[in-house]
Design an enzyme around this catalytic site. Structure first.
Site, short mmCIF file in Angstrom:
data_model
loop_
_atom_site.label_atom_id
_atom_site.label_comp_id
_atom_site.label_asym_id
_atom_site.label_seq_id
_atom_site.Cartn_x
_atom_site.Cartn_y
_atom_site.Cartn_z
CE1 TYR A 254 -4.39 -2.04 4.69
CE2 TYR A 254 -3.65 0.15 4.06
CZ TYR A 254 -4.06 -1.12 3.71
OH TYR A 254 -4.14 -1.48 2.39
CB SER B 46 -0.90 0.00 1.24
OG SER B 46 -1.52 1.25 1.42
#
Length: 355
Positions: free
Chosen positions: A176, A151
């Site tokens: 995350y 990501s």
């Protein structure tokens, strides 16, 4: 070539699976269909691939397994589906032994930066423990290539733009992001120790039809249509590298198709790439494009920057272009229009008419 795609009922997983099947590959899809957002949307994606909801609801029967089959569809006999968790340390190895995959594309993860502030354990279970289980299965089943989702969040508080894979990513600002950085480190370890070719793709802000309800385009479109205000963080002073999902799927396809000969010759078993649009778009311009397609103004609720959010993202995609010829070509106008048309059709939005 038989490919395992995890997270196949998810947004990107569905689109990647669809393009692989369209290109003639045999695909086994896997997803736990959790309730992070509306599961009916996940079932609807699977139905587009020929998997009926009843089959999708079944769990893997140990030890042999009973998949949902794509029957009566374009992809019949080349697509099957198993509902299960990556965290399942007993069922996952059985699936690998039974199906004998050539390539694994891991798109399963607990997504969402903000949700990681509320449910941190879920992120560790899915994104770290689950990824370790997957690496172990790749190690013991002669997997030729592991392609996995990272990501843009790994860039954390990085102020240098565009973001390049050579940049330091040691300062994530959300759990995350930390789990995605850990995936990259774990993949590097397995590539080094066990000679498993791994390729991590740092996704930037992906949008398009069948998108997640917690993502900006879906949230804004839904709110504007239903006369609700939209939350605009950082007073609208944010920029994102918005990338259309079909361009993302094409990039993933090119990486999966790689026979890796050149990488093996140069002993580059571990690789990381940015996969984005190579541009940064202002959030307010993004909202304006939605307003144009809905022919309706948004009611904006201007708010400060939320914890864990980045002010600006911008992908430098030189590596993916040089190695795979990747070049996204969908404009923001085309992409937003496609999403709005899908949303209206999927949710049966009837537009008001004037006499």
């Amino acid at each position: 070539m038989k490919i395992l795609v995890t997270g196949v009922a998810g947004f990107i997983g569905y689109h990647v699976c669809k393009i692989l099947l369209t290109k003639g590959f045999t695909v086994v899809g896997m997803d736990n269909i959790n309730d992070y957002y509306d599961i009916n949307l996940k079932y609807s994606r699977l139905e587009q691939l020929g998997i009926k909801k009843g089959d999708a609801e079944k769990f893997l029967d140990k030890p042999a397994g009973r998949p949902g089959r794509s029957e009566g569809s374009l992809f019949e006999s080349r697509f099957s589906f198993f509902r299960m968790d990556l965290e399942d340390r007993e069922a996952l190895p059985l699936l690998f032994q039974k199906e004998k995959f050539d390539v694994v594309c891991n798109l399963a993860a607990q997504a969402g930066v903000r949700y990681s502030l509320e449910e941190p354990n879920t992120y560790i279970d899915s994104n770290v423990v689950g990824f370790l289980n997957l690496l172990e299965c790749c190690r013991h089943n002669q997997i030729k290539h592991l392609v996995y989702a990272s990501s843009s969040s790994v860039y954390g508080s990085n102020k240098k733009v565009p973001f390049a894979v050579e940049d330091n990513v040691d300062h994530p600002i959300s759990l995350y992001a930390a789990t995605k950085k850990s995936n990259e480190l774990m993949a590097h370890t397995y590539s080094h120790l066990f000679k498993i070719p791994t390729t991590g793709l740092r996704f930037f802000t992906v949008y398009g039809p069948w998108g997640r309800p917690d993502m900006a385009l879906f949230l804004f479109t839904d709110a504007i249509i239903n006369d609700r205000p939209i939350d605009v963080f950082n007073e609208g002073n944010m920029e994102r590298d918005f990338t259309y999902v079909d361009d993302i799927a094409e990039g993933v396809l090119r990486v999966i198709k790689d026979n890796l000969e050149s990488r093996k010759e140069s002993n580059e078993l571990y690789k990381i790439y940015n996969i984005g649009n190579n541009s940064s778009i202002k959030l307010l311009d993004f909202i304006k494009e939605i307003e144009i397609n809905l022919n309706k103004k948004a009611i904006k609720n201007m708010l400060p920057l939320q914890a864990g959010d980045l002010e600006k993202t911008w992908a430098k995609v030189d590596g993916l272009f040089l190695d795979y010829g990747y070049k996204p070509n969908t404009t923001l106008e085309e992409g937003v229009k496609a999403f709005v048309l899908w949303y209206k059709d999927h949710y049966n939005v009837i537009e008001a008419t004037t006499s």
